[in-house]
Design a protein around this motif. Sequence first.
Motif, PDB file in Angstrom:
ATOM      1  N   VAL A   6     -14.530  -6.650 -68.453  1.00 35.76           N
ATOM      2  CA  VAL A   6     -15.789  -7.365 -68.609  1.00 35.76           C
ATOM      3  C   VAL A   6     -16.733  -6.882 -67.523  1.00 35.76           C
ATOM      4  O   VAL A   6     -16.369  -6.814 -66.364  1.00 35.76           O
ATOM      5  CB  VAL A   6     -15.573  -8.888 -68.470  1.00 35.76           C
ATOM      6  CG1 VAL A   6     -16.897  -9.612 -68.507  1.00 35.76           C
ATOM      7  CG2 VAL A   6     -14.683  -9.406 -69.580  1.00 35.76           C
ATOM      8  N   MET A   7     -17.938  -6.579 -67.895  1.00 37.53           N
ATOM      9  CA  MET A   7     -18.913  -6.075 -66.934  1.00 37.53           C
ATOM     10  C   MET A   7     -20.137  -6.974 -66.940  1.00 37.53           C
ATOM     11  O   MET A   7     -20.670  -7.296 -67.999  1.00 37.53           O
ATOM     12  CB  MET A   7     -19.314  -4.640 -67.301  1.00 37.53           C
ATOM     13  CG  MET A   7     -20.524  -4.094 -66.560  1.00 37.53           C
ATOM     14  SD  MET A   7     -20.226  -3.782 -64.822  1.00 37.53           S
ATOM     15  CE  MET A   7     -19.293  -2.265 -64.910  1.00 37.53           C
ATOM     16  N   VAL A   8     -20.576  -7.404 -65.772  1.00 36.85           N
ATOM     17  CA  VAL A   8     -21.774  -8.230 -65.648  1.00 36.85           C
ATOM     18  C   VAL A   8     -22.707  -7.633 -64.602  1.00 36.85           C
ATOM     19  O   VAL A   8     -22.350  -7.544 -63.431  1.00 36.85           O
ATOM     20  CB  VAL A   8     -21.432  -9.673 -65.223  1.00 36.85           C
ATOM     21  CG1 VAL A   8     -22.694 -10.520 -65.168  1.00 36.85           C
ATOM     22  CG2 VAL A   8     -20.442 -10.290 -66.178  1.00 36.85           C
ATOM     23  N   ASN A  28     -29.049  -0.820 -60.178  1.00 30.36           N
ATOM     24  CA  ASN A  28     -28.286  -1.819 -60.919  1.00 30.36           C
ATOM     25  C   ASN A  28     -27.106  -2.247 -60.067  1.00 30.36           C
ATOM     26  O   ASN A  28     -26.398  -1.420 -59.513  1.00 30.36           O
ATOM     27  CB  ASN A  28     -27.816  -1.216 -62.250  1.00 30.36           C
ATOM     28  CG  ASN A  28     -26.984  -2.168 -63.075  1.00 30.36           C
ATOM     29  OD1 ASN A  28     -25.869  -2.515 -62.689  1.00 30.36           O
ATOM     30  ND2 ASN A  28     -27.497  -2.558 -64.225  1.00 30.36           N
ATOM     31  N   CYS A  29     -26.898  -3.553 -59.955  1.00 34.56           N
ATOM     32  CA  CYS A  29     -25.746  -4.082 -59.223  1.00 34.56           C
ATOM     33  C   CYS A  29     -24.919  -4.906 -60.192  1.00 34.56           C
ATOM     34  O   CYS A  29     -25.413  -5.891 -60.755  1.00 34.56           O
ATOM     35  CB  CYS A  29     -26.206  -4.934 -58.049  1.00 34.56           C
ATOM     36  SG  CYS A  29     -24.856  -5.545 -57.012  1.00 34.56           S
ATOM     37  N   ALA A  30     -23.673  -4.506 -60.442  1.00 39.27           N
ATOM     38  CA  ALA A  30     -22.861  -5.125 -61.489  1.00 39.27           C
ATOM     39  C   ALA A  30     -21.458  -5.402 -60.975  1.00 39.27           C
ATOM     40  O   ALA A  30     -21.027  -4.871 -59.940  1.00 39.27           O
ATOM     41  CB  ALA A  30     -22.811  -4.231 -62.725  1.00 39.27           C
ATOM     42  N   GLU A  31     -20.721  -6.220 -61.732  1.00 36.74           N
ATOM     43  CA  GLU A  31     -19.365  -6.614 -61.366  1.00 36.74           C
ATOM     44  C   GLU A  31     -18.487  -6.546 -62.613  1.00 36.74           C
ATOM     45  O   GLU A  31     -18.952  -6.829 -63.719  1.00 36.74           O
ATOM     46  CB  GLU A  31     -19.388  -8.035 -60.806  1.00 36.74           C
ATOM     47  CG  GLU A  31     -18.080  -8.503 -60.216  1.00 36.74           C
ATOM     48  CD  GLU A  31     -18.245  -9.815 -59.452  1.00 36.74           C
ATOM     49  OE1 GLU A  31     -17.213 -10.446 -59.156  1.00 36.74           O
ATOM     50  OE2 GLU A  31     -19.405 -10.193 -59.158  1.00 36.74           O
ATOM     51  N   ALA A  32     -17.225  -6.160 -62.445  1.00 42.79           N
ATOM     52  CA  ALA A  32     -16.342  -5.990 -63.600  1.00 42.79           C
ATOM     53  C   ALA A  32     -14.951  -6.513 -63.292  1.00 42.79           C
ATOM     54  O   ALA A  32     -14.529  -6.572 -62.139  1.00 42.79           O
ATOM     55  CB  ALA A  32     -16.259  -4.512 -64.004  1.00 42.79           C
ATOM     56  N   VAL A  33     -14.220  -6.894 -64.354  1.00 40.30           N
ATOM     57  CA  VAL A  33     -12.849  -7.365 -64.219  1.00 40.30           C
ATOM     58  C   VAL A  33     -12.121  -7.144 -65.534  1.00 40.30           C
ATOM     59  O   VAL A  33     -12.755  -7.037 -66.591  1.00 40.30           O
ATOM     60  CB  VAL A  33     -12.811  -8.864 -63.827  1.00 40.30           C
ATOM     61  CG1 VAL A  33     -13.200  -9.740 -64.999  1.00 40.30           C
ATOM     62  CG2 VAL A  33     -11.446  -9.263 -63.273  1.00 40.30           C
ATOM     63  N   ASN A  34     -10.804  -7.051 -65.483  1.00 38.49           N
ATOM     64  CA  ASN A  34      -9.999  -6.949 -66.696  1.00 38.49           C
ATOM     65  C   ASN A  34      -9.431  -8.307 -67.075  1.00 38.49           C
ATOM     66  O   ASN A  34      -9.183  -9.149 -66.210  1.00 38.49           O
ATOM     67  CB  ASN A  34      -8.830  -5.974 -66.491  1.00 38.49           C
ATOM     68  CG  ASN A  34      -9.268  -4.532 -66.627  1.00 38.49           C
ATOM     69  OD1 ASN A  34      -9.828  -4.149 -67.632  1.00 38.49           O
ATOM     70  ND2 ASN A  34      -9.020  -3.741 -65.602  1.00 38.49           N
TER      71      ASN A  34
END
Length: 550
Positions: A414-416, A501-507
């Motif tokens: 998931v990327m935000v 762009n500054c983003a955050e991701a997780v599985n």
Amino acid sequence: MGKGRPRAVEKGVLGQNLSVSSSGSLNILSGPVYYPTEEEFRDPLEYIYKIKPEAELYGICRIVPPKNWKPPELNSDSFTFPTKTQAIHQLQVRPAACDSETFELEYGRFLDDHCGKKLRKKVVFEGEELDLCKLFNAVKRYGGYDKVVKEKKWVEVSRFVRSARKISECAKHVLCQLYREHLYDYEKYYNRLNRKAGGSGYKRGLHEEGKSEHEVESSGSKRRRKNIGGDKVKVCKVKEEEEHDQICEQCRSGLHGEVMLLCDRCNKGWHIHCLSPPLKQVPLGNWYCLECLNSEDCFGFVPGKKKYSLETFRRVAERAKKRWFGSGSPSRVQIEKKFWEIVEGSVGEVEVMYGSDLDTSTYGSGFPRANDQRPQTVEAKVWDEYCDSPWNLNNLPKLKGSMLQAVHQNITGVMVPWLGEPKCWYSVPGCQASAFEEVMRKSLPDLFDAQPDLLFQLVTMLSPSVLQEKGVPVYSILQEPGNFVITFPRSYHGGFNLGLNCAEAVNFAPADWLPHGGFGADRYRQYHKAAVLSHEELLCVAAKVTSFDL
């Protein structure tokens, strides 16, 4: 929206929502965009499960939260981070790792043994020495001399041997003639040996046919190279009753010398079945171990020497955008078109700087966490609400229904994006993964020859137009700040930011992910790679722990 349907599909405009390909034509279909209601948005895994039958066909989708979902903005004034640089112009157009000295050694033997000539010390192209090793691999990339001439690919070939935006008609003709004069016969000989070596079980030297004082005595023999100072090749025959000439660096055994592959740079040996990935036969021509590939001529990410604050990095990004597009605001069409021109090598050398793979435990999360200090500007009730939100990426992997409840380490779908410009994504769905891999291997044969596990390295891109021409579907998503992007198992995806762009991701991993996890574990095992997590351990923990909540 209700009922989990993407708005673009509901309105019947999916076929009109297109992206710009490298050629400037509109031909990339967009992936689905979903607008859940407040009620649907309460349970992430349930909602994703609901849209999955449709969204998974694209390999990717975008979820736009309800308007009332607004996580508090965190203070980023003290946030500093390291950067990396990457040569974007080499994501597609780059030569394979090439040891020019070894190439010259092999090529010189060919000239001496089969042409009665000596290797010329220097071949000049447009006032500079021409790297024959790079030229040979470049022509190999595009199918060989005859195909390059037929399809008029000398412009593409030239990008491998020199960094220039344009090549004149005269220079193309000269490059063609130089290849014809110096490398055409070698190419034919190389291909002929390759066909003959089909299942030979040992590595043929390019000097084995014709007259040579160094001949291989039997199929169980293996030559060792000494490339320093032009030393001659030494051929040694492995016999069971004698001490082993070479041991495998992986299994430490000297047995089975007939399938022992020696690195052309360091002379260390590996059994072909001990390699990552294992090989079916000893390959023709030059081969380099991973250690040598990574120590020299290695392409990927280069760590920066200083840290940046978000504001300093923003100013750098604004200056870069102004240099490329002037003082106006460029459209997505302009930026996307320019990006693929750079990737395809028609613009020149371009390096980008960015911060990536930043550990949230070190650098902080864009979502509030219970142990974080609450800013005075954020009410305690709001803070607690978003600390506990199931859409908080710090909570998502541990939710009811997620197999990753059993995993204690953080792993980065998931990327935000939190702030800045949108991100343009491309996706090939998982059902087309094999077709995608086949096109990649056929389009970049020299890179895969040098690095068979290339697809694990995340340093290569191929234009969507190339994939589409070969019948591989590609979909595009434009992610705005605050949107969620979901990528599905086995899908291939990539993209670029349209600015800062500054983003955050997780599985995360629902129970129906387990078969894909098993496939991934087998794939990693096949390539002798350490998996991100132990699939067997995950299954055991899930089976043993009675409190495991599905």
